[in-house]
Write a protein that holds these residues in place. Sequence first.
Motif, short mmCIF file in Angstrom:
data_model
loop_
_atom_site.label_atom_id
_atom_site.label_comp_id
_atom_site.label_asym_id
_atom_site.label_seq_id
_atom_site.Cartn_x
_atom_site.Cartn_y
_atom_site.Cartn_z
N GLU A 1 0.81 -1.21 0.00
CA GLU A 1 0.00 0.00 0.00
C GLU A 1 0.85 1.27 0.00
O GLU A 1 0.40 2.33 -0.42
N TRP A 8 3.34 2.06 -1.78
CA TRP A 8 3.66 2.52 -3.13
C TRP A 8 2.66 2.02 -4.17
O TRP A 8 2.93 2.02 -5.35
N GLN A 9 1.48 1.59 -3.70
CA GLN A 9 0.49 1.04 -4.63
C GLN A 9 0.09 2.05 -5.69
O GLN A 9 0.08 1.74 -6.89
N ASN A 10 -0.26 3.27 -5.27
CA ASN A 10 -0.68 4.28 -6.25
C ASN A 10 0.46 4.62 -7.20
O ASN A 10 0.25 4.78 -8.41
N GLU A 45 0.78 1.56 -9.59
CA GLU A 45 -0.32 1.45 -10.54
C GLU A 45 -0.31 2.59 -11.55
O GLU A 45 -0.67 2.41 -12.71
N THR A 46 0.09 3.79 -11.11
CA THR A 46 0.17 4.92 -12.03
C THR A 46 1.38 4.81 -12.94
O THR A 46 1.30 5.07 -14.14
#
Length: 713
Positions: free
Chosen positions: A214, A216-218, A221-222
């Motif tokens: 979580e 570095w998830q964004n 995904e980006t």
Amino acid sequence: MTSKNLFFKLMRKDLGQRLWAVALIGMGCFFAYPVTAAVSAGEIERYEDLKLGLLRYSDQIMEWLSFENGMTAFVMMAAALVCGISGFAWLNARSKVDFYHSIPVRREVLFAVDFVNGILIMAVPYVISMIAAACIAVGYGVDGTKLWPVVFAACGLHLTYFILMYTMVVVAVMLTGNMVVAFLGCVVFSSAVPLAVSLIQGYFMVFFRTGMWESWQNFMETGIRFSPVCEYISSYDAYINGESMASYVMIALAASVLFTVVGCFLYKKRPSEAAGKAMAFPVTMPVIRIILVLLSAFGLGVFFWGLRSSTGWAVFGLICGAVICHCTIEIIYHFDFKKLFAHPVQLVGCILVSVAVLFAFRYDWFGYDTYIPDAGKVKCAAVSVDRLDSWVSRGYVLKKEDGSYQWKYLEDDWLLDMMESEDVETICNIAAAGVEQLGERTQDTFVREEEGTFSRVKICYTMNSGRKVYRSYYMDMDRNLPLFEKLYASEAYQKASFPLMKKTADEVADIRWRCGGESSEVRLDTLGKAEKKELLETYQKEFSEMTIEQMKYELPAGLIRFTSEQDVAALSWEHFQKVRDSEDYYSYHSYNFAEKDYYPVYLSFKETCALLRKYGIMPGEYYDSLDLYAVTVSRWNDKKQVQEQAVFDKPEEIERLKKVISVPGVQYYNSMYLQSDLDVVFYDRNGEQYSHYAVFPKDQIPDFVLERMQPLP
């Protein structure tokens, strides 16, 4: 009018020179869609029930012609390469460049001719073939009102991403002067950013022991969506999950427009002398080289770290990765082995930067693992303790548009998003204990039960600014048990971790009891609303009062489930599918609804057990209904390095064991329980012979069991 005629004449001439591509793609689409639709229709007649055969054919053809077809995505990727590189292949030949540029036509027009033809070569055969396949399917009886929207959506989405990848290929061709290098450029454009993002994530996972997905998830995904290929895959996943495709399509179209503008600009600026060279613009050479050298160094560095967990080997990998990649790129750039070290300063700079980054991660220069926020800067926090809440069913029943049901799984760490505890001080103290224990060992290793009660503890801080910070610790709960007892007893933790604690009596359709497997399930569907409410609220009260210390010495006597109307409908639907599957081999995806949402009932839940007995359920009397004829006890003896076993078949021995061993199938619901290292299998004879697995409580093994343990031959 003359310019329009010239444009179309140039298009026809270009198509004439690319007939091989038209024929290749056209033939592939013809066999992939119309022919497949016709051949698959023959499966209908193989079913005795033609309606069932038509239903299966409809499902198959709709999936094949939809955006879910992965083969079509692969074809689109390959076609984008073929159309993009072949369309501008003449730019790699000096004689052809001189010829085309001598024509009294603006460069923008020449670019547009090749560019538009590249799209049409794929789009026209694909759309025609899809329409033909749909017509064939409708002719065989497939419902057109359902099929046509799927076909048109697939055409629009697949072509959108074809254009995205095609425009990327065009930019790669404009930047290079050689067909092979153009292909390599496409590979770089498609993989450089996802590779960089993956390496960053890899370094966090390898060197930081408190990192979580979580965190570095964004970013992850980006980042990967900067690749057209990865964006294609992301949109595919979104489509499968039923998400709106509007944003994905808009992003793809915007990126396509940007690539087109950049491609046209580069074409206009591209010097004629670039034909045959590796790179058309010298200014791009050091930029691409440095980026790829750093990625190669980081990749090989973490690879060698993974082999030996040694800083020396990691540095060796960094240097090898940098040198090998640098030399390879120089050879590609100059087509000359003598240019291996044409830019030594850049090579040394890349090595120094990569070593500095490695050391920053390896020795945690920025204090990532030891970070604990100031409680005053934290708005709220959430905690997930695997030992306490990993058994909870993470999801819910979802009814689909076609009337079927599925289990909608939540993310692994859904609890961190649901919990909003204001007891930040306690959670920060747990984190501090985790940091302290982290410094006592070099890595997470398996620890025997007698050495402590270890668990993965995940924490999410929601800062006053709204930013979320995640950390994960592997720690011995026994050393800080009061902190965990306080956490477990908190209302915020219980309502977030255990959805049943928020359920009301109005949401309960019936109640189910299980002790010993699915076959033992009993439905309390005759209870009135008041009785359901009383049982639910009584259970919630006693469950909330359970302590971790109690859980260490008590296993559940059975399992209870409070089902909703949606749950009951899903269970009935799945039961029907199982029956139909056994009768006509109909295939369906099983979500095992019958195994979801059970909660443990302990004998210490006095009021709950009393109510269950009132309704005919007898917690704690499981073995009274069985006809046991043997019990086998076994274990692995570490000291002797042998497997030991004892068999008990005398009635008096079995009776003594029945008073000690646990109920089967409940250990999963209490990971805190202190159990022995003995494996227990008991055999039940009720018409047939069944084997069941149970455990002994730790330090409560009867002496006669240990005395009978003998090594297996």
